[in-house]
Design a protein around this motif. Structure first.
Motif, PDB file in Angstrom:
ATOM      1  N   PHE A   1       0.871  -1.171   0.000  1.00 53.16           N
ATOM      2  CA  PHE A   1       0.000   0.000   0.000  1.00 53.16           C
ATOM      3  C   PHE A   1       0.905   1.216   0.000  1.00 53.16           C
ATOM      4  O   PHE A   1       1.697   1.402   0.919  1.00 53.16           O
ATOM      5  N   THR A   2       0.813   2.039  -1.041  1.00 53.79           N
ATOM      6  CA  THR A   2       1.740   3.154  -1.173  1.00 53.79           C
ATOM      7  C   THR A   2       1.074   4.408  -1.712  1.00 53.79           C
ATOM      8  O   THR A   2       0.111   4.339  -2.474  1.00 53.79           O
ATOM      9  N   ASP A   3       1.601   5.526  -1.295  1.00 57.93           N
ATOM     10  CA  ASP A   3       1.193   6.814  -1.826  1.00 57.93           C
ATOM     11  C   ASP A   3       1.747   6.933  -3.243  1.00 57.93           C
ATOM     12  O   ASP A   3       2.840   6.440  -3.523  1.00 57.93           O
ATOM     13  N   VAL A   4       1.014   7.571  -4.133  1.00 60.68           N
ATOM     14  CA  VAL A   4       1.507   7.805  -5.486  1.00 60.68           C
ATOM     15  C   VAL A   4       2.576   8.895  -5.461  1.00 60.68           C
ATOM     16  O   VAL A   4       3.629   8.765  -6.070  1.00 60.68           O
ATOM     17  N   GLU A   5       2.305   9.967  -4.735  1.00 59.12           N
ATOM     18  CA  GLU A   5       3.200  11.124  -4.692  1.00 59.12           C
ATOM     19  C   GLU A   5       4.205  10.974  -3.562  1.00 59.12           C
ATOM     20  O   GLU A   5       3.847  11.098  -2.385  1.00 59.12           O
ATOM     21  N   MET A   6       5.448  10.664  -3.917  1.00 57.95           N
ATOM     22  CA  MET A   6       6.528  10.572  -2.933  1.00 57.95           C
ATOM     23  C   MET A   6       7.792  11.127  -3.555  1.00 57.95           C
ATOM     24  O   MET A   6       7.963  11.059  -4.768  1.00 57.95           O
ATOM     25  N   PRO A   7       8.684  11.668  -2.725  1.00 58.08           N
ATOM     26  CA  PRO A   7       9.967  12.102  -3.275  1.00 58.08           C
ATOM     27  C   PRO A   7      10.799  10.882  -3.666  1.00 58.08           C
ATOM     28  O   PRO A   7      10.544   9.774  -3.201  1.00 58.08           O
ATOM     29  N   VAL A   8      11.731  11.061  -4.509  1.00 58.67           N
ATOM     30  CA  VAL A   8      12.682  10.049  -4.968  1.00 58.67           C
ATOM     31  C   VAL A   8      12.057   9.088  -5.988  1.00 58.67           C
ATOM     32  O   VAL A   8      12.570   8.925  -7.074  1.00 58.67           O
ATOM     33  N   MET A   9      10.954   8.420  -5.633  1.00 58.68           N
ATOM     34  CA  MET A   9      10.324   7.433  -6.526  1.00 58.68           C
ATOM     35  C   MET A   9       8.815   7.500  -6.312  1.00 58.68           C
ATOM     36  O   MET A   9       8.344   7.442  -5.181  1.00 58.68           O
TER      37      MET A   9
ATOM     38  N   GLY B   1       4.819   6.211  -6.518  1.00 60.22           N
ATOM     39  CA  GLY B   1       4.206   4.946  -6.146  1.00 60.22           C
ATOM     40  C   GLY B   1       4.039   3.975  -7.299  1.00 60.22           C
ATOM     41  O   GLY B   1       4.092   2.757  -7.110  1.00 60.22           O
ATOM     42  N   TYR B   2       3.826   4.496  -8.513  1.00 59.14           N
ATOM     43  CA  TYR B   2       3.684   3.613  -9.668  1.00 59.14           C
ATOM     44  C   TYR B   2       5.009   2.913  -9.990  1.00 59.14           C
ATOM     45  O   TYR B   2       5.032   1.716 -10.286  1.00 59.14           O
TER      46      TYR B   2
ATOM     47  N   GLY C   1      -4.564  11.950  -3.801  1.00 55.21           N
ATOM     48  CA  GLY C   1      -5.622  12.947  -3.812  1.00 55.21           C
ATOM     49  C   GLY C   1      -5.863  13.499  -5.201  1.00 55.21           C
ATOM     50  O   GLY C   1      -6.770  14.293  -5.427  1.00 55.21           O
ATOM     51  N   ARG C   2      -5.044  13.080  -6.145  1.00 51.41           N
ATOM     52  CA  ARG C   2      -5.162  13.551  -7.530  1.00 51.41           C
ATOM     53  C   ARG C   2      -5.910  12.516  -8.367  1.00 51.41           C
ATOM     54  O   ARG C   2      -5.971  11.348  -8.011  1.00 51.41           O
ATOM     55  N   PRO C   3      -6.411  12.938  -9.529  1.00 53.78           N
ATOM     56  CA  PRO C   3      -7.078  11.961 -10.411  1.00 53.78           C
ATOM     57  C   PRO C   3      -6.104  10.859 -10.811  1.00 53.78           C
ATOM     58  O   PRO C   3      -4.921  11.105 -11.029  1.00 53.78           O
ATOM     59  N   GLN C   4      -6.619   9.667 -10.909  1.00 57.74           N
ATOM     60  CA  GLN C   4      -5.784   8.520 -11.254  1.00 57.74           C
ATOM     61  C   GLN C   4      -5.513   8.520 -12.747  1.00 57.74           C
ATOM     62  O   GLN C   4      -6.425   8.661 -13.557  1.00 57.74           O
ATOM     63  N   ASP C   5      -4.238   8.360 -13.108  1.00 59.84           N
ATOM     64  CA  ASP C   5      -3.899   8.304 -14.522  1.00 59.84           C
ATOM     65  C   ASP C   5      -3.585   6.880 -14.977  1.00 59.84           C
ATOM     66  O   ASP C   5      -3.218   6.654 -16.109  1.00 59.84           O
ATOM     67  N   ARG C   6      -3.735   5.934 -14.078  1.00 57.85           N
ATOM     68  CA  ARG C   6      -3.549   4.519 -14.421  1.00 57.85           C
ATOM     69  C   ARG C   6      -4.728   3.732 -13.884  1.00 57.85           C
ATOM     70  O   ARG C   6      -5.200   3.992 -12.791  1.00 57.85           O
ATOM     71  N   ILE C   7      -5.167   2.773 -14.643  1.00 57.90           N
ATOM     72  CA  ILE C   7      -6.328   1.995 -14.203  1.00 57.90           C
ATOM     73  C   ILE C   7      -5.955   0.581 -13.791  1.00 57.90           C
ATOM     74  O   ILE C   7      -6.817  -0.197 -13.416  1.00 57.90           O
ATOM     75  N   ASP C   8      -4.661   0.251 -13.829  1.00 60.67           N
ATOM     76  CA  ASP C   8      -4.255  -1.117 -13.518  1.00 60.67           C
ATOM     77  C   ASP C   8      -4.039  -1.376 -12.036  1.00 60.67           C
ATOM     78  O   ASP C   8      -3.782  -2.502 -11.643  1.00 60.67           O
ATOM     79  N   LEU C   9      -4.165  -0.338 -11.198  1.00 60.24           N
ATOM     80  CA  LEU C   9      -3.991  -0.502  -9.754  1.00 60.24           C
ATOM     81  C   LEU C   9      -5.175   0.089  -9.013  1.00 60.24           C
ATOM     82  O   LEU C   9      -5.651   1.174  -9.357  1.00 60.24           O
ATOM     83  N   PRO C  10      -5.661  -0.595  -7.982  1.00 64.21           N
ATOM     84  CA  PRO C  10      -6.746  -0.032  -7.172  1.00 64.21           C
ATOM     85  C   PRO C  10      -6.280   1.246  -6.483  1.00 64.21           C
ATOM     86  O   PRO C  10      -5.156   1.321  -5.993  1.00 64.21           O
ATOM     87  N   LEU C  11      -7.159   2.251  -6.466  1.00 64.43           N
ATOM     88  CA  LEU C  11      -6.844   3.557  -5.881  1.00 64.43           C
ATOM     89  C   LEU C  11      -7.738   3.830  -4.683  1.00 64.43           C
ATOM     90  O   LEU C  11      -8.956   3.677  -4.761  1.00 64.43           O
ATOM     91  N   VAL C  12      -7.130   4.240  -3.584  1.00 65.26           N
ATOM     92  CA  VAL C  12      -7.853   4.736  -2.417  1.00 65.26           C
ATOM     93  C   VAL C  12      -7.661   6.250  -2.431  1.00 65.26           C
ATOM     94  O   VAL C  12      -6.541   6.745  -2.335  1.00 65.26           O
ATOM     95  N   ARG C  13      -8.752   6.975  -2.606  1.00 64.26           N
ATOM     96  CA  ARG C  13      -8.689   8.443  -2.690  1.00 64.26           C
ATOM     97  C   ARG C  13      -8.422   9.075  -1.335  1.00 64.26           C
ATOM     98  O   ARG C  13      -8.968   8.651  -0.324  1.00 64.26           O
TER      99      ARG C  13
END
Length: 107
Positions: A57-65, A67-68, A88-100
């Motif tokens: 379970f990971t945040d999409v927005e992180m420094p260095v790398m 989440g995708y 908190g941003r719109p998902q640009d990938r549909i291959d992973l479940p997103l928790v808003r």
């Protein structure tokens, strides 16, 4: 949320600055045994060392790398690893479940 929905699942939660310990608490309420990693590199190291981890379970927005990228690297280490991302941003990938975000116990 359904208490115990992930009963017995070993999960690694990569703390973003927003989700932090609250996400781990929610995963625990779902029945996960939660491990935390302070960032992507630590998560990859733990995945390589512990074959019991079943969910990332990971945040999409992180420094260095982001989440995708972490998800792709993690799944190359462990085929079949389940991944959920949060943002908190719109998902640009549909291959992973997103928790808003923001999220709470009622999410």
């Amino acid at each position: 949320m359904i208490a115990g929905a992930l009963e017995g699942t070993v999960c690694i939660e990569v703390s973003g600055h927003v989700a932090g310990p609250y996400a781990g608490s929610l995963l625990g309420d779902l029945g996960c045994e939660v491990m935390t990693a302070s960032g992507p590199q630590e998560a990859l190291e733990k995945l390589g060392a512990d074959a019991h981890i079943e969910l990332l379970f990971t945040d999409v927005e992180m420094p260095v790398m982001d989440g995708y990228t972490l998800a792709e690297k993690a799944q190359s280490i462990r085929r079949g690893l389940r991944v959920m991302v949060t943002s908190g941003r719109p998902q640009d990938r549909i291959d992973l479940p997103l928790v808003r975000k923001p999220f709470g116990a009622e999410t």
